[in-house]
Design an enzyme around this catalytic site. Structure first.
Site, short mmCIF file in Angstrom:
data_model
loop_
_atom_site.label_atom_id
_atom_site.label_comp_id
_atom_site.label_asym_id
_atom_site.label_seq_id
_atom_site.Cartn_x
_atom_site.Cartn_y
_atom_site.Cartn_z
N SER A 174 0.85 -1.19 0.00
CA SER A 174 0.00 0.00 0.00
C SER A 174 0.89 1.24 0.00
CB SER A 174 -0.90 0.02 1.24
OG SER A 174 -1.54 1.27 1.41
N TYR A 205 -1.41 -0.81 10.46
CA TYR A 205 -1.57 -1.18 9.05
C TYR A 205 -0.39 -0.71 8.22
CZ TYR A 205 -3.55 -1.27 4.34
OH TYR A 205 -3.76 -1.50 2.99
#
Length: 268
Positions: A152, A165
């Protein structure tokens, strides 16, 4: 020009291979599902894995003989190895592996929780590690193939709300950079996929504006184009990539001045 032809040109698999087999994890929804469908429509035979066997079976029935269900909990190392053996026995050698299984939980100082972050580490990092360990020996033995790992743009720099995350995605980026030279020497290509905000069941839980939000189908198209070109990094949309890479490049004083503003917006 098809992805199959370009992958051959990039030595992803031998020119004598007649059947293109892809394995996509995290394929029951979101980007993984859209990518599996896109690959199948482009002529690939696609093995799809996720924990949700019902969704996988529904996906497989949508394109029978092109998409095949292989339910898997990627946190189970032995199961990952057995799945690779099952796929190659039933469908043939895996030429492309896309590891997209993962989860996302927003956090803050008040909700920072070791158990929650541990679950993300177990799925996002160790789940990917288990799949890498399962597929790399087969590909290096054949001296062909491409592995793509879903990280990501949140892995570029620390952002409020993404302590856990973002850390898992930064670890995946680092891991792929470390593995790239050795895999390349063995004839296997490595790609890291860094999406921005994509409309998926996971991001729909967000209660804040998501800049440059795109559909999972658009994300699949970005990935396909990047794979066709044999790119190491596939990051999209480009504006999100540029913003976060520039943020990372700033001196800490300027970077934190900007991330403090993000924090204030969350608290108002």
């Amino acid at each position: 020009m098809t992805i199959g032809r370009d992958l051959i040109n990039n030595h992803a698999f031998h020119e004598t291979d007649r059947r293109k087999v892809a394995w996509v994890t995290g394929a029951s929804s979101g980007i993984g599902k859209s990518l599996a469908l896109r690959l199948a429509l482009d002529g690939w035979t696609v093995a799809v894995s996720a924990r949700n066997s019902v969704e996988l079976d529904t996906l497989a029935r949508s394109l029978e003989k092109k998409i095949h269900s292989f339910p898997l909990d990627v946190t189970d190392r032995e199961a990952a190895e057995n799945t690779v053996r099952d796929i190659e026995m039933r469908l043939g050698p895996i030429s492309l592996a896309v590891f997209g299984a993962g989860t996302y939980r927003r956090d803050s100082l008040s909700t920072f929780d070791a158990a929650s972050i541990g679950e993300m580490v177990g799925l996002n990092i160790m789940g990917t590690v288990n799949c890498l360990q399962a597929i790399m020996p087969a590909m290096t033995t054949r001296r062909s193939g491409r592995i793509a790992v879903m990280a990501s743009v949140a892995g570029y720099t620390g952002l409020p709300g993404a302590a856990g995350y973002g850390a898992t995605k930064a670890a995946l980026i680092n891991m792929c950079e470390a593995l790239y030279p050795e895999l390349e020497r063995q004839g296997v290509q490595m790609t890291i996929i860094n999406p921005g905000f994509v409309d998926t069941p996971l991001t729909r839980q967000n209660d804040f504006p998501m800049p440059f939000l795109i559909s999972s189908e658009s994300a699949a198209e970005y990935i396909m184009r990047g794979l066709e070109r044999g790119k190491f990094e596939i990051a999209f949309p480009w504006r999100m990539k540029v913003v976060l890479k520039l943020l990372k490049a700033l001196p800490p004083s300027l970077r934190f001045a900007l991330t403090r503003r993000m924090l204030r917006e969350e608290q108002t």
